[in-house]
Scaffold this motif. Structure first.
Motif, PDB file in Angstrom:
ATOM      1  N   LEU A  48      83.200  19.266  51.704  1.00  0.00           N
ATOM      2  CA  LEU A  48      81.987  18.663  52.269  1.00  0.00           C
ATOM      3  C   LEU A  48      82.252  17.273  52.841  1.00  0.00           C
ATOM      4  CD1 LEU A  48      79.535  19.655  49.408  1.00  0.00           C
ATOM      5  CD2 LEU A  48      79.621  20.667  51.672  1.00  0.00           C
ATOM      6  N   LYS A 108      75.618  10.738  39.359  1.00  0.00           N
ATOM      7  CA  LYS A 108      74.817  11.929  39.640  1.00  0.00           C
ATOM      8  C   LYS A 108      75.386  13.140  38.909  1.00  0.00           C
ATOM      9  CE  LYS A 108      73.197  10.703  44.284  1.00  0.00           C
ATOM     10  NZ  LYS A 108      71.761  10.898  44.016  1.00  0.00           N
ATOM     11  N   ARG A 111      74.536  17.811  42.288  1.00  0.00           N
ATOM     12  CA  ARG A 111      73.885  16.976  43.296  1.00  0.00           C
ATOM     13  C   ARG A 111      74.877  16.374  44.288  1.00  0.00           C
ATOM     14  NH1 ARG A 111      68.581  15.868  42.456  1.00  0.00           N
ATOM     15  NH2 ARG A 111      67.690  16.380  40.407  1.00  0.00           N
ATOM     16  N   PRO A 126      76.762  17.952  46.534  1.00  0.00           N
ATOM     17  CA  PRO A 126      76.569  18.465  47.896  1.00  0.00           C
ATOM     18  C   PRO A 126      75.439  17.774  48.649  1.00  0.00           C
ATOM     19  CG  PRO A 126      76.952  20.284  46.383  1.00  0.00           C
ATOM     20  CD  PRO A 126      76.811  19.052  45.546  1.00  0.00           C
ATOM     21  N   SER A 127      74.365  17.423  47.971  1.00  0.00           N
ATOM     22  CA  SER A 127      73.272  16.711  48.636  1.00  0.00           C
ATOM     23  C   SER A 127      73.719  15.336  49.100  1.00  0.00           C
ATOM     24  CB  SER A 127      72.070  16.583  47.693  1.00  0.00           C
ATOM     25  OG  SER A 127      71.606  17.847  47.281  1.00  0.00           O
ATOM     26  N   PHE A 128      74.498  14.668  48.277  1.00  0.00           N
ATOM     27  CA  PHE A 128      75.014  13.345  48.622  1.00  0.00           C
ATOM     28  C   PHE A 128      75.892  13.416  49.864  1.00  0.00           C
ATOM     29  CE2 PHE A 128      78.150   9.948  48.248  1.00  0.00           C
ATOM     30  CZ  PHE A 128      77.369   8.849  47.932  1.00  0.00           C
ATOM     31  N   SER A 143      75.963  15.905  52.043  1.00  0.00           N
ATOM     32  CA  SER A 143      75.166  16.383  53.183  1.00  0.00           C
ATOM     33  C   SER A 143      74.460  15.215  53.860  1.00  0.00           C
ATOM     34  CB  SER A 143      74.136  17.413  52.705  1.00  0.00           C
ATOM     35  OG  SER A 143      74.769  18.554  52.177  1.00  0.00           O
ATOM     36  N   LEU A 144      74.028  14.241  53.074  1.00  0.00           N
ATOM     37  CA  LEU A 144      73.437  13.032  53.659  1.00  0.00           C
ATOM     38  C   LEU A 144      74.470  12.279  54.491  1.00  0.00           C
ATOM     39  CD1 LEU A 144      71.173  10.952  53.954  1.00  0.00           C
ATOM     40  CD2 LEU A 144      71.925   9.945  51.773  1.00  0.00           C
ATOM     41  N   LEU A 198      74.827  14.134  57.684  1.00  0.00           N
ATOM     42  CA  LEU A 198      73.637  13.941  58.508  1.00  0.00           C
ATOM     43  C   LEU A 198      73.651  12.579  59.193  1.00  0.00           C
ATOM     44  CD1 LEU A 198      70.861  14.886  59.467  1.00  0.00           C
ATOM     45  CD2 LEU A 198      69.899  13.983  57.346  1.00  0.00           C
TER      46      LEU A 198
END
Length: 317
Positions: free
Chosen positions: A139, A287, A291, A293-295, A297-298, A301
């Motif tokens: 990621l 975290k 979580r 992947p969310s970090f 992904s931000l 983005l």
């Protein structure tokens, strides 16, 4: 290319080796002060490396030759990747190979062998750490490339020295694309170097550790090389952020005064980045693993928004 340029390139590579443990020691010292503790000396990481190099390397009987050669491969690949990133000056022989794709490839090579070595002995922790490392890197690498490609579109080159020269000439720090790319790269650097909130390099909790799980079976000089490589990785990302986005002070001519100013500038910028990292790790909590992947992904983005901002708003500027 003359002898002086080659000597300067060699000195810059050696500076990476010397400053990497000091940067880690500075971050730890700053965190200790922020937490009302005395903390160890800034030189403690270097002393730990010296102590590990003096110890015998013990290897599990189930380990293959891959397990033994991995520390040397990881250290060499990480050092070469770091040496390609401009630190004090840009007009050096290493500038011709200072391409972001080369740097990402060398870091990926080191990560690949680390994951293999983690699974080689057959322990549960090693395999767990290798799988987590591959998840994070899978990621983080797209976000890293997207962030740097945003600057590459402005500089019309993926060469890091060319990007630094473009930033110095154009002064495009306040452009939206540059700010978005900076935010994405900072998040990637935190994840790739195993810092809070993604990982905690100071603990060995089996439920949280990523990098530490892959090096539990190493000792002696093997562990020293892996720890040194991890410190070089933090130094690499610090130099990348400091000189690509804030290139002020870096030497563009190989004169003594310019090189001295470049050395002082990078020390000051790395000290400030280390202090900001210490503050962030003091006020933030780690975290949960799912979580991460969310970090990241931000981070992707933000880098994507930077690229779109350049294409839509800044094309032709």
């Amino acid at each position: 290319m003359n002898t002086v340029d080659l000597a300067l390139a060699a000195v810059q590579a050696l500076v990476y080796l010397l400053l990497a443990p000091l940067l880690v020691g500075w971050v730890r010292k700053a965190k200790a002060v922020l937490q009302n503790r005395r903390g160890a000396s800034v030189l403690q990481p270097a002393r730990n490396l010296r102590k590990l190099f003096a110890k015998e390397a013990r290897v599990a009987h189930t380990a293959s030759p891959l397990f033994r050669v991995t520390p040397y491969i990881v250290f060499t690949a990480t050092w070469l990747a770091a040496a390609a990133v401009p630190l004090i000056a840009t007009k050096l022989p290493t500038a011709t190979v200072a391409d972001v794709i080369v740097v990402a490839g060398l870091l990926g090579l080191a990560r690949f062998f680390m994951a293999l070595a983690g699974m080689d002995v057959g322990t549960a922790f090693g395999g767990m750490g290798a799988s987590r490392e591959m998840m994070v890197s899978g990621l983080a690498e797209p976000a890293l490339l997207m962030a740097v490609f945003t600057l590459a579109m402005s500089a019309h080159s993926t060469n890091l020295a060319g990007m630094v020269d473009h930033q110095l000439a154009g002064g495009s720090l306040l452009l939206p694309s540059t700010l978005f790319a900076l935010g994405g790269l900072v998040l990637v650097a935190i994840a790739e170097t195993g810092r809070i909130p993604i990982d905690n390099p100071s603990t060995h909790l089996e439920l949280t550790m990523i990098h530490e799980a892959m090096v539990l079976e190493y000792s002696g000089r093997h562990l020293a090389l892996l720890e040194w490589a991890a410190q070089l990785r933090l130094m690499l990302y610090g130099a990348l952020i400091a000189n690509v986005f804030f290139p002020w002070g870096i030497a563009t001519t190989p004169t003594l005064s310019a090189l001295a100013a470049g050395a002082l500038a990078i020390v000051a910028k790395l000290a400030l980045l280390g202090l900001l990292l210490a503050v962030a790790e003091t006020v933030l909590a780690k975290k949960r693993l799912f979580r991460a992947p969310s970090f990241l992904s931000l981070a992707f983005l933000l880098a994507l928004l930077g690229l779109l901002s350049h294409v839509i708003l800044e094309q032709g500027l």
